[in-house]
Enzyme design. Sequence first.
Site, PDB file in Angstrom:
ATOM      1  N   LEU A 100       0.818  -1.208   0.000  1.00 33.11           N
ATOM      2  CA  LEU A 100       0.000   0.000   0.000  1.00 33.11           C
ATOM      3  C   LEU A 100       0.857   1.265   0.000  1.00 33.11           C
ATOM      4  O   LEU A 100       0.672   2.163  -0.817  1.00 33.11           O
ATOM      5  CB  LEU A 100      -0.934  -0.011   1.209  1.00 33.11           C
ATOM      6  CG  LEU A 100      -1.831   1.218   1.380  1.00 33.11           C
ATOM      7  CD1 LEU A 100      -2.769   1.373   0.187  1.00 33.11           C
ATOM      8  CD2 LEU A 100      -2.624   1.128   2.681  1.00 33.11           C
ATOM      9  N   ALA A 101       1.789   1.365   0.940  1.00 36.39           N
ATOM     10  CA  ALA A 101       2.608   2.571   1.022  1.00 36.39           C
ATOM     11  C   ALA A 101       3.451   2.754  -0.228  1.00 36.39           C
ATOM     12  O   ALA A 101       3.642   3.875  -0.708  1.00 36.39           O
ATOM     13  CB  ALA A 101       3.503   2.518   2.260  1.00 36.39           C
ATOM     14  N   ASP A 102       3.975   1.670  -0.776  1.00 30.22           N
ATOM     15  CA  ASP A 102       4.760   1.759  -2.002  1.00 30.22           C
ATOM     16  C   ASP A 102       3.910   2.283  -3.155  1.00 30.22           C
ATOM     17  O   ASP A 102       4.366   3.107  -3.954  1.00 30.22           O
ATOM     18  CB  ASP A 102       5.331   0.393  -2.364  1.00 30.22           C
ATOM     19  CG  ASP A 102       6.575   0.058  -1.556  1.00 30.22           C
ATOM     20  OD1 ASP A 102       7.573   0.788  -1.684  1.00 30.22           O
ATOM     21  OD2 ASP A 102       6.557  -0.933  -0.804  1.00 30.22           O
ATOM     22  N   ALA A 103       2.688   1.781  -3.260  1.00 33.37           N
ATOM     23  CA  ALA A 103       1.823   2.204  -4.361  1.00 33.37           C
ATOM     24  C   ALA A 103       1.459   3.678  -4.231  1.00 33.37           C
ATOM     25  O   ALA A 103       1.465   4.419  -5.224  1.00 33.37           O
ATOM     26  CB  ALA A 103       0.563   1.341  -4.399  1.00 33.37           C
ATOM     27  N   ALA A 143       4.416   5.639  -5.207  1.00 36.10           N
ATOM     28  CA  ALA A 143       4.622   5.620  -6.658  1.00 36.10           C
ATOM     29  C   ALA A 143       3.735   6.643  -7.353  1.00 36.10           C
ATOM     30  O   ALA A 143       4.185   7.378  -8.247  1.00 36.10           O
ATOM     31  CB  ALA A 143       4.344   4.222  -7.205  1.00 36.10           C
TER      32      ALA A 143
END
Length: 416
Positions: free
Chosen positions: A187-190, A193
């Site tokens: 979630l945090a990566d998305a 991004a």
Amino acid sequence: MTDPFLAGGASGPAPATADAPAPGPLAGLRVLDLATLFAGPLAATLLGDFGAEVIKIEHPRRPDPSRGHGPAKDGVGLWWKLLGRNKRAMTLDLSRPAGRDVLLRLAAGADVVVENFRPGTLEKWDLGWAELSAANPRLVLARVTGFGQFGPYARRPGFGTLAEAMSGFAALTGEPDGPPTLPPFGLADAIAALTTAYAVLAALRGRDATGRGQVVDLAIIEPMLTVLGPQPLWYDQLGHIQPRTGNRSANNAPRNTYRTADGSWVAVSTSAQSVAERVLRLVGRPELAAEPWFATGAGRARHADELDAAVGGWIARRDRAEVLAAFERAEAAVAPVYDIRDVLADPQYRALGTLTEIPDDELGTVRMQNVLFRLSETPGAIRWAGRPHGADTDEVLTGLGMTAPEIAELRAAGAL
């Protein structure tokens, strides 16, 4: 000199359809993706989806770990097919002088470099902002790290999971009497991004005005905190710390997931007062809507047990199809709780073209999420799925003007 981003022709990746898609709005934008796992690479994917020409640069002997994450088919990592789409794949060891020289030559013709090494790593290789901007003063360098480029935590290894914990997300998520809960996906990566892609476009717009590139410093902990809403304001002004409430909301009720008679689940939301009233009439409890406390979302939230019993009891006596049809007739907000099988079969997703099939040299055809949004005049497109490790190295270097013996020399030196 041949353009390394446009070289290749028939030897390069084939378009996703028999007719090549029209150039997207970012056509002509040139991106070097040096990042791994997952925020930086996904940001480059989002740019590539709308026409940017992206070269994915991986270590010759240590590919992007996302190639090995999750299930694989016939030894081919499936996550990479999504994350690596619309990118040419080449290898380059940036820690070697010959690899450094190649990257600087590529950067000279690029608009954007995306990287997520620990702060100081590119500088150690003499590939920091000073060297990159000297090679190309119009370059935008997007640096995506867990904690940013400075501060006491800057050099710590950082992953999305840490951002989900440190932002306050995990503390808010889960049942009141249970532990903090992490999401079972990146979630945090998305979110980082999406933010990085936006930041890159903002930096490029700034370049339009100044003629100069700049550095984007993106700390994964920050976008995650932003999407949590007014938590800092609440604490600053009221000392309020939002507790874990499970599927319930402190701002309105009924708001929960409810099990149907056939064992399915549905989600109900009543953020609007009129919707809450329609739900209570539908389930045969109009007298609750007449209570004074029902007039505000916070009042309804304080009576969530009573409201959940009314709504949940009515839903539990009916199959999912009957529940959904009744809510639709009542113009009340409801949604089935889907797994991926339901998503793939849903007529709304089909109407939107949310999922699409892409021809692939390794797997035949792969089905994945389509581009993120629709543009009426300059739409994005998936031209190909993720390429094998290093598949386009020779093509890119040939486009850079290198001869076959020069490429062989780089390979012998371990730079490729």
